[in-house]
Design a protein around this motif. Structure first.
Motif, PDB file in Angstrom:
ATOM      1  N   ASP A 149      -5.251   4.384  -8.180  1.00 11.93           N
ATOM      2  CA  ASP A 149      -6.694   4.499  -8.389  1.00 11.93           C
ATOM      3  C   ASP A 149      -7.482   3.611  -7.433  1.00 11.93           C
ATOM      4  OD1 ASP A 149      -6.347   6.239 -10.570  1.00 11.93           O
ATOM      5  OD2 ASP A 149      -5.976   4.532 -11.886  1.00 11.93           O
ATOM      6  N   LYS A 150      -6.789   2.781  -6.696  1.00 17.39           N
ATOM      7  CA  LYS A 150      -7.450   1.829  -5.796  1.00 17.39           C
ATOM      8  C   LYS A 150      -7.629   2.414  -4.401  1.00 17.39           C
ATOM      9  CE  LYS A 150      -5.487  -2.028  -8.292  1.00 17.39           C
ATOM     10  NZ  LYS A 150      -4.517  -3.124  -8.240  1.00 17.39           N
ATOM     11  N   ARG A 151      -8.530   1.846  -3.635  1.00 12.82           N
ATOM     12  CA  ARG A 151      -8.794   2.255  -2.256  1.00 12.82           C
ATOM     13  C   ARG A 151      -8.364   1.133  -1.317  1.00 12.82           C
ATOM     14  NH1 ARG A 151      -9.419   7.512  -2.551  1.00 12.82           N
ATOM     15  NH2 ARG A 151     -10.258   7.473  -0.470  1.00 12.82           N
ATOM     16  N   VAL A 152      -8.082   1.487  -0.074  1.00 16.01           N
ATOM     17  CA  VAL A 152      -7.631   0.533   0.935  1.00 16.01           C
ATOM     18  C   VAL A 152      -8.833  -0.121   1.612  1.00 16.01           C
ATOM     19  CG1 VAL A 152      -6.384   0.274   3.107  1.00 16.01           C
ATOM     20  CG2 VAL A 152      -5.543   1.844   1.357  1.00 16.01           C
ATOM     21  N   VAL A 153      -8.775  -1.440   1.759  1.00 12.80           N
ATOM     22  CA  VAL A 153      -9.794  -2.195   2.486  1.00 12.80           C
ATOM     23  C   VAL A 153      -9.053  -3.024   3.534  1.00 12.80           C
ATOM     24  CG1 VAL A 153     -11.599  -3.942   2.328  1.00 12.80           C
ATOM     25  CG2 VAL A 153     -11.254  -2.335   0.435  1.00 12.80           C
ATOM     26  N   THR A 154      -9.472  -2.938   4.786  1.00 16.91           N
ATOM     27  CA  THR A 154      -8.804  -3.688   5.852  1.00 16.91           C
ATOM     28  C   THR A 154      -9.698  -4.820   6.350  1.00 16.91           C
ATOM     29  OG1 THR A 154      -9.622  -2.213   7.577  1.00 16.91           O
ATOM     30  CG2 THR A 154      -7.488  -1.664   6.589  1.00 16.91           C
ATOM     31  N   SER A 155      -9.098  -5.744   7.093  1.00 14.03           N
ATOM     32  CA  SER A 155      -9.845  -6.860   7.667  1.00 14.03           C
ATOM     33  C   SER A 155      -9.207  -7.250   8.994  1.00 14.03           C
ATOM     34  CB  SER A 155      -9.850  -8.058   6.710  1.00 14.03           C
ATOM     35  OG  SER A 155      -8.594  -8.709   6.733  1.00 14.03           O
ATOM     36  N   GLU A 164       7.058   4.114  -4.654  1.00 13.67           N
ATOM     37  CA  GLU A 164       6.651   4.861  -5.834  1.00 13.67           C
ATOM     38  C   GLU A 164       5.228   5.368  -5.657  1.00 13.67           C
ATOM     39  OE1 GLU A 164       7.378   1.475  -7.856  1.00 13.67           O
ATOM     40  OE2 GLU A 164       9.541   1.731  -7.797  1.00 13.67           O
ATOM     41  N   LYS A 165       5.077   6.694  -5.645  1.00 13.52           N
ATOM     42  CA  LYS A 165       3.769   7.296  -5.374  1.00 13.52           C
ATOM     43  C   LYS A 165       2.686   6.789  -6.308  1.00 13.52           C
ATOM     44  CE  LYS A 165       5.669  11.318  -3.160  1.00 13.52           C
ATOM     45  NZ  LYS A 165       5.788  12.752  -3.097  1.00 13.52           N
ATOM     46  N   GLY A 166       3.019   6.507  -7.561  1.00  9.82           N
ATOM     47  CA  GLY A 166       2.037   6.005  -8.515  1.00  9.82           C
ATOM     48  C   GLY A 166       1.566   4.603  -8.204  1.00  9.82           C
ATOM     49  N   GLN A 167       2.267   3.899  -7.332  1.00 13.72           N
ATOM     50  CA  GLN A 167       1.903   2.536  -6.960  1.00 13.72           C
ATOM     51  C   GLN A 167       1.134   2.482  -5.643  1.00 13.72           C
ATOM     52  OE1 GLN A 167       2.387   0.029  -9.095  1.00 13.72           O
ATOM     53  NE2 GLN A 167       3.291   1.536 -10.462  1.00 13.72           N
ATOM     54  N   LEU A 168       1.029   3.602  -4.952  1.00 15.06           N
ATOM     55  CA  LEU A 168       0.322   3.630  -3.666  1.00 15.06           C
ATOM     56  C   LEU A 168      -1.173   3.810  -3.883  1.00 15.06           C
ATOM     57  CD1 LEU A 168       2.658   6.011  -1.663  1.00 15.06           C
ATOM     58  CD2 LEU A 168       2.364   3.569  -1.284  1.00 15.06           C
ATOM     59  N   ALA A 169      -1.970   3.178  -3.045  1.00 12.24           N
ATOM     60  CA  ALA A 169      -3.415   3.389  -3.103  1.00 12.24           C
ATOM     61  C   ALA A 169      -3.703   4.861  -2.802  1.00 12.24           C
ATOM     62  CB  ALA A 169      -4.123   2.493  -2.087  1.00 12.24           C
ATOM     63  N   ALA A 174       2.680   6.375   5.172  1.00 13.85           N
ATOM     64  CA  ALA A 174       1.302   6.161   5.617  1.00 13.85           C
ATOM     65  C   ALA A 174       0.884   4.703   5.413  1.00 13.85           C
ATOM     66  CB  ALA A 174       0.349   7.093   4.879  1.00 13.85           C
ATOM     67  N   GLU A 175       1.389   4.075   4.358  1.00 15.79           N
ATOM     68  CA  GLU A 175       1.074   2.665   4.117  1.00 15.79           C
ATOM     69  C   GLU A 175       1.691   1.789   5.204  1.00 15.79           C
ATOM     70  OE1 GLU A 175       1.042  -0.480   0.448  1.00 15.79           O
ATOM     71  OE2 GLU A 175       2.745   0.897   0.561  1.00 15.79           O
ATOM     72  N   TYR A 176       2.952   2.020   5.507  1.00 16.88           N
ATOM     73  CA  TYR A 176       3.609   1.249   6.567  1.00 16.88           C
ATOM     74  C   TYR A 176       2.886   1.431   7.899  1.00 16.88           C
ATOM     75  CZ  TYR A 176       7.562   1.242   3.297  1.00 16.88           C
ATOM     76  OH  TYR A 176       8.362   1.107   2.212  1.00 16.88           O
ATOM     77  N   ILE A 177       2.552   2.672   8.213  1.00 13.16           N
ATOM     78  CA  ILE A 177       1.890   2.961   9.488  1.00 13.16           C
ATOM     79  C   ILE A 177       0.592   2.181   9.594  1.00 13.16           C
ATOM     80  CG2 ILE A 177       0.702   4.759  10.800  1.00 13.16           C
ATOM     81  CD1 ILE A 177       2.966   6.670   9.885  1.00 13.16           C
ATOM     82  N   ALA A 223       8.589   4.356  10.343  1.00 13.00           N
ATOM     83  CA  ALA A 223       7.143   4.152  10.294  1.00 13.00           C
ATOM     84  C   ALA A 223       6.637   3.353  11.484  1.00 13.00           C
ATOM     85  CB  ALA A 223       6.742   3.460   8.996  1.00 13.00           C
ATOM     86  N   ARG A 224       7.377   2.336  11.901  1.00 19.82           N
ATOM     87  CA  ARG A 224       6.908   1.531  13.023  1.00 19.82           C
ATOM     88  C   ARG A 224       6.829   2.370  14.288  1.00 19.82           C
ATOM     89  NH1 ARG A 224       7.702  -4.671  14.385  1.00 19.82           N
ATOM     90  NH2 ARG A 224       6.452  -4.653  16.240  1.00 19.82           N
ATOM     91  N   ARG A 225       7.820   3.213  14.485  1.00 19.65           N
ATOM     92  CA  ARG A 225       7.801   4.093  15.657  1.00 19.65           C
ATOM     93  C   ARG A 225       6.619   5.058  15.589  1.00 19.65           C
ATOM     94  NH1 ARG A 225      12.278   8.265  17.959  1.00 19.65           N
ATOM     95  NH2 ARG A 225      11.969   7.612  20.097  1.00 19.65           N
ATOM     96  N   SER A 226       6.357   5.617  14.413  1.00 16.98           N
ATOM     97  CA  SER A 226       5.212   6.522  14.235  1.00 16.98           C
ATOM     98  C   SER A 226       3.905   5.798  14.509  1.00 16.98           C
ATOM     99  CB  SER A 226       5.191   7.094  12.819  1.00 16.98           C
ATOM    100  OG  SER A 226       6.308   7.903  12.589  1.00 16.98           O
ATOM    101  N   ALA A 227       3.792   4.553  14.040  1.00 15.13           N
ATOM    102  CA  ALA A 227       2.575   3.778  14.259  1.00 15.13           C
ATOM    103  C   ALA A 227       2.375   3.519  15.740  1.00 15.13           C
ATOM    104  CB  ALA A 227       2.637   2.456  13.496  1.00 15.13           C
ATOM    105  N   ALA A 228       3.443   3.190  16.450  1.00 14.61           N
ATOM    106  CA  ALA A 228       3.346   2.903  17.883  1.00 14.61           C
ATOM    107  C   ALA A 228       2.837   4.125  18.634  1.00 14.61           C
ATOM    108  CB  ALA A 228       4.702   2.464  18.427  1.00 14.61           C
ATOM    109  N   LEU A 229       3.196   5.286  18.184  1.00 13.40           N
ATOM    110  CA  LEU A 229       2.733   6.514  18.834  1.00 13.40           C
ATOM    111  C   LEU A 229       1.265   6.779  18.575  1.00 13.40           C
ATOM    112  CD1 LEU A 229       5.789   8.810  18.052  1.00 13.40           C
ATOM    113  CD2 LEU A 229       5.257   7.674  20.220  1.00 13.40           C
ATOM    114  N   GLN A 230       0.720   6.208  17.491  1.00 11.61           N
ATOM    115  CA  GLN A 230      -0.675   6.464  17.133  1.00 11.61           C
ATOM    116  C   GLN A 230      -1.640   5.387  17.612  1.00 11.61           C
ATOM    117  OE1 GLN A 230      -1.249   7.645  13.025  1.00 11.61           O
ATOM    118  NE2 GLN A 230       0.880   8.256  12.899  1.00 11.61           N
TER     119      GLN A 230
END
Length: 76
Positions: A5-11, A32-37, A46-49, A67-74
């Motif tokens: 139910d929460k949203r992601v906030v970055t800094s 666990e999908k229920g624990q992901l924002a 998507a969280e790791y990325i 995930a790290r490899r996917s993030a590097a590509l983005q």
């Protein structure tokens, strides 16, 4: 309310830590999908990325493979 139910906030915390000469390792990631924002749409990778794109040096988990490899590509 659970984490989904929460949203992601970055800094700029990771950037500031790096400027201070620190390494940043984030923990503890859960698949666990229920624990992901809600912003991650049930996709744990998507969280790791996002964290890798924010510049963390590493994560504490055994499920971030790829995930790290996917993030590097983005990263522009």
């Amino acid at each position: 309310m659970n984490d989904a139910d929460k949203r992601v906030v970055t800094s700029d915390l990771v950037t500031r830590a790096h400027r201070a000469g620190l390494f940043v390792h984030a923990y503890t990631f859960r698949n666990e999908k229920g624990q992901l924002a809600a912003d991650y749409n049930g996709d744990p990778e998507a969280e790791y990325i996002l964290f890798y794109m924010l510049g963390v040096d590493g994560v504490f988990t055994d499920t971030a493979h790829g995930a790290r490899r996917s993030a590097a590509l983005q990263i522009p």
